[in-house]
Design a protein around this motif. Structure first.
Motif, PDB file in Angstrom:
ATOM      1  N   VAL A 143       0.857  -1.189   0.000  1.00  0.00           N
ATOM      2  CA  VAL A 143       0.000   0.000   0.000  1.00  0.00           C
ATOM      3  C   VAL A 143       0.892   1.238   0.000  1.00  0.00           C
ATOM      4  CG1 VAL A 143      -0.169   0.094   2.522  1.00  0.00           C
ATOM      5  CG2 VAL A 143      -1.991   1.080   1.108  1.00  0.00           C
ATOM      6  N   SER A 144       0.498   2.235  -0.787  1.00  0.00           N
ATOM      7  CA  SER A 144       1.345   3.418  -0.957  1.00  0.00           C
ATOM      8  C   SER A 144       1.426   4.273   0.287  1.00  0.00           C
ATOM      9  CB  SER A 144       0.835   4.257  -2.134  1.00  0.00           C
ATOM     10  OG  SER A 144      -0.526   4.620  -1.928  1.00  0.00           O
ATOM     11  N   ALA A 145       0.360   4.309   1.078  1.00  0.00           N
ATOM     12  CA  ALA A 145       0.351   5.146   2.284  1.00  0.00           C
ATOM     13  C   ALA A 145      -0.504   4.474   3.349  1.00  0.00           C
ATOM     14  CB  ALA A 145      -0.183   6.538   1.971  1.00  0.00           C
ATOM     15  N   PRO A 146      -0.148   4.612   4.634  1.00  0.00           N
ATOM     16  CA  PRO A 146      -0.962   4.031   5.712  1.00  0.00           C
ATOM     17  C   PRO A 146      -2.290   4.763   5.842  1.00  0.00           C
ATOM     18  CG  PRO A 146       0.771   5.405   6.613  1.00  0.00           C
ATOM     19  CD  PRO A 146       1.028   5.316   5.139  1.00  0.00           C
ATOM     20  N   PRO A 147      -3.263   4.192   6.533  1.00  0.00           N
ATOM     21  CA  PRO A 147      -4.548   4.880   6.732  1.00  0.00           C
ATOM     22  C   PRO A 147      -4.368   6.243   7.380  1.00  0.00           C
ATOM     23  CG  PRO A 147      -4.680   2.593   7.423  1.00  0.00           C
ATOM     24  CD  PRO A 147      -3.241   2.862   7.146  1.00  0.00           C
ATOM     25  N   LYS A 148      -5.243   7.160   7.043  1.00  0.00           N
ATOM     26  CA  LYS A 148      -5.153   8.505   7.611  1.00  0.00           C
ATOM     27  C   LYS A 148      -5.322   8.449   9.130  1.00  0.00           C
ATOM     28  CE  LYS A 148      -6.894  10.883   3.504  1.00  0.00           C
ATOM     29  NZ  LYS A 148      -7.954  11.777   2.951  1.00  0.00           N
ATOM     30  N   GLY A 149      -4.508   9.236   9.782  1.00  0.00           N
ATOM     31  CA  GLY A 149      -4.587   9.287  11.238  1.00  0.00           C
ATOM     32  C   GLY A 149      -3.855   8.160  11.933  1.00  0.00           C
ATOM     33  N   GLU A 150      -3.051   7.376  11.192  1.00  0.00           N
ATOM     34  CA  GLU A 150      -2.333   6.260  11.799  1.00  0.00           C
ATOM     35  C   GLU A 150      -1.221   6.796  12.715  1.00  0.00           C
ATOM     36  OE1 GLU A 150      -1.746   2.084  12.289  1.00  0.00           O
ATOM     37  OE2 GLU A 150      -3.337   3.213  11.290  1.00  0.00           O
ATOM     38  N   PRO A 151      -1.278   6.517  14.024  1.00  0.00           N
ATOM     39  CA  PRO A 151      -0.222   7.002  14.929  1.00  0.00           C
ATOM     40  C   PRO A 151       1.063   6.207  14.730  1.00  0.00           C
ATOM     41  CG  PRO A 151      -1.779   5.647  16.130  1.00  0.00           C
ATOM     42  CD  PRO A 151      -2.337   5.796  14.748  1.00  0.00           C
ATOM     43  N   ALA A 152       2.196   6.866  14.930  1.00  0.00           N
ATOM     44  CA  ALA A 152       3.494   6.226  14.703  1.00  0.00           C
ATOM     45  C   ALA A 152       3.887   5.311  15.848  1.00  0.00           C
ATOM     46  CB  ALA A 152       4.573   7.285  14.495  1.00  0.00           C
ATOM     47  N   ASN A 153       3.402   5.564  17.052  1.00  0.00           N
ATOM     48  CA  ASN A 153       3.829   4.772  18.198  1.00  0.00           C
ATOM     49  C   ASN A 153       2.658   4.614  19.152  1.00  0.00           C
ATOM     50  OD1 ASN A 153       5.237   3.383  20.098  1.00  0.00           O
ATOM     51  ND2 ASN A 153       6.873   4.880  20.327  1.00  0.00           N
TER      52      ASN A 153
END
Length: 388
Positions: A143-153
């Protein structure tokens, strides 16, 4: 009387052909011997030419089989398994989430970055999806980009405390960045936060199927890697293929020159890309839209603890030296092999005078200028060709 009879016969005009015939007989015999010896030389050369062609094609075909197998396990195989398994059952969005549609199990893993897609199939609903026969780009991508609002940690302190690896952009390179001990997010926090994915009734069985798919995927890769190393050790297929088609060389010495020329190009090595720390999420509640949904709860799993000391295989890639060898194989490798001629009735040493040899040019190529169809965007279309 008899003597005078023969003298008279010899004086006749018709008898004049007898003397030349007697003189030409040795010449005819010499021509027959010459044709016979020429045929022996020709047959020997044809036999050695066939032996060289057969040996070169067989040995290099082992490389094409290996590279095509690795390309298949690098994306098309796990994609098809996961799509087949996860395209029927759908996850329902929670009641408080508006403007959403139910998603399949495959979509959950694909949009989380856990599995690549094939031909841009991002929803897992297309039936009998397979590339066209003439296709030279199977579009195997994460997938080119993770879902919107995906937290990094989200889950901290369990391993390194660093942000989880979410994007696969650094993976889709000829020389990808290994994750090391960093946490790799397999399931999206944002998706589990919006959809019902309870651990006991759905989540753990689905995650187990995903892990099993990639364990088998890694097992196939290891088997193919082992077989390729065995059949290229001492150029066993090349030497035996040559030896089986000729009768005038020892097995240990057959095709020594051409085998030595081909040897460096067969040293093709791939490296497995594996992960150890995996971050996953499950929802707190039931599987249906009307059930309670208490949000996404995360945990970090260690692959070596779940998989009997093994890390989780994802794909394999060519090392830099192997990519260079494949570029050379794409241009072709010229093989020359001297051979011994049979003895002749004239006791002439033809080998010393003419130094007979056979030759062939073998190449291994896929439909890309770099000749790297293993990773990224794998394409199992390596072919072997022979040129005189």
């Amino acid at each position: 009387m008899r003597r005078n009879f023969w003298i008279g016969k010899l004086k006749e005009r018709r008898a004049q052909i007898l003397l030349p015939s007697v003189l030409l007989a040795p010449i005819f015999i010499l021509v027959i011997y010459l044709l016979f010896e020429t045929a022996k030389v020709s047959m020997t050369k044809v036999r050695h030419q066939f032996a060289l062609d057969n040996a070169a094609y067989s040995q290099v075909s082992s490389a094409s089989t290996y590279l095509n197998a690795v390309a298949m396990v690098n994306g098309p195989l796990p994609f098809r398994v996961m799509r087949y398994y996860g395209s029927t059952e759908k996850l329902q969005y929670k009641a408080s989430a508006s403007g959403l549609q139910d998603i399949t199990i495959f979509e959950l893993f694909y949009k989380s970055g856990a599995v690549p897609s094939l031909l841009g199939d991002q929803d897992g609903t297309k039936a009998n999806l397979s590339p066209a026969q003439q296709s030279v780009d199977w579009q195997v991508h994460y997938v080119s980009a993770p879902p919107k609002g995906e937290p990094a940690n989200v889950v901290q302190g369990q391993e390194s405390g660093d942000p989880a690896i979410i994007s696969r952009k650094d993976w889709e390179k000829e020389l990808p960045t290994p994750p090391g001990d960093n946490i790799v997010r397999l399931l999206s926090y944002q998706l589990v936060h919006n959809y019902h994915f309870p651990a006991g009734k759905l989540g753990i069985p689905v995650l187990s199927q995903y892990l099993t798919t990639y364990v088998y995927d890694g097992s196939i890769y290891k088997s193919q890697d082992y077989v390729y190393k065995e059949v290229t050790k001492n150029e066993v297929m090349f030497r035996e293929g040559y030896w089986l088609n000729v009768s005038n060389c020892k097995k240990s010495e057959c095709a020594r020159e051409s085998a030595a020329k081909l040897r460096p190009f067969l040293n093709i090595r791939t490296k497995p890309f594996e992960i150890e720390n995996m971050e996953v999420f499950f929802s707190d509640g039931g599987p249906k839209r009307g059930d309670t949904h208490g949000g996404a709860m995360g945990t970090v799993l260690k692959a070596t603890q779940l998989l009997n000391g093994q890390k989780l295989f994802q794909f394999a890639y060519l090392d830099p030296s192997s990519r260079g060898r494949l570029r050379s194989l794409q241009r072709g490798v010229l093989l020359k092999q001297k051979f011994n001629l049979p003895r002749n009735h004239f006791n002439i040493n033809l080998e010393q005078k003419y130094k007979p040899y056979v030759r062939t040019k073998v190449s291994l190529a896929c439909p890309r200028n770099s000749n790297n169809c293993v990773w990224p965007n794998p394409l199992p279309k390596y072919n072997v060709t022979l040129d005189p």
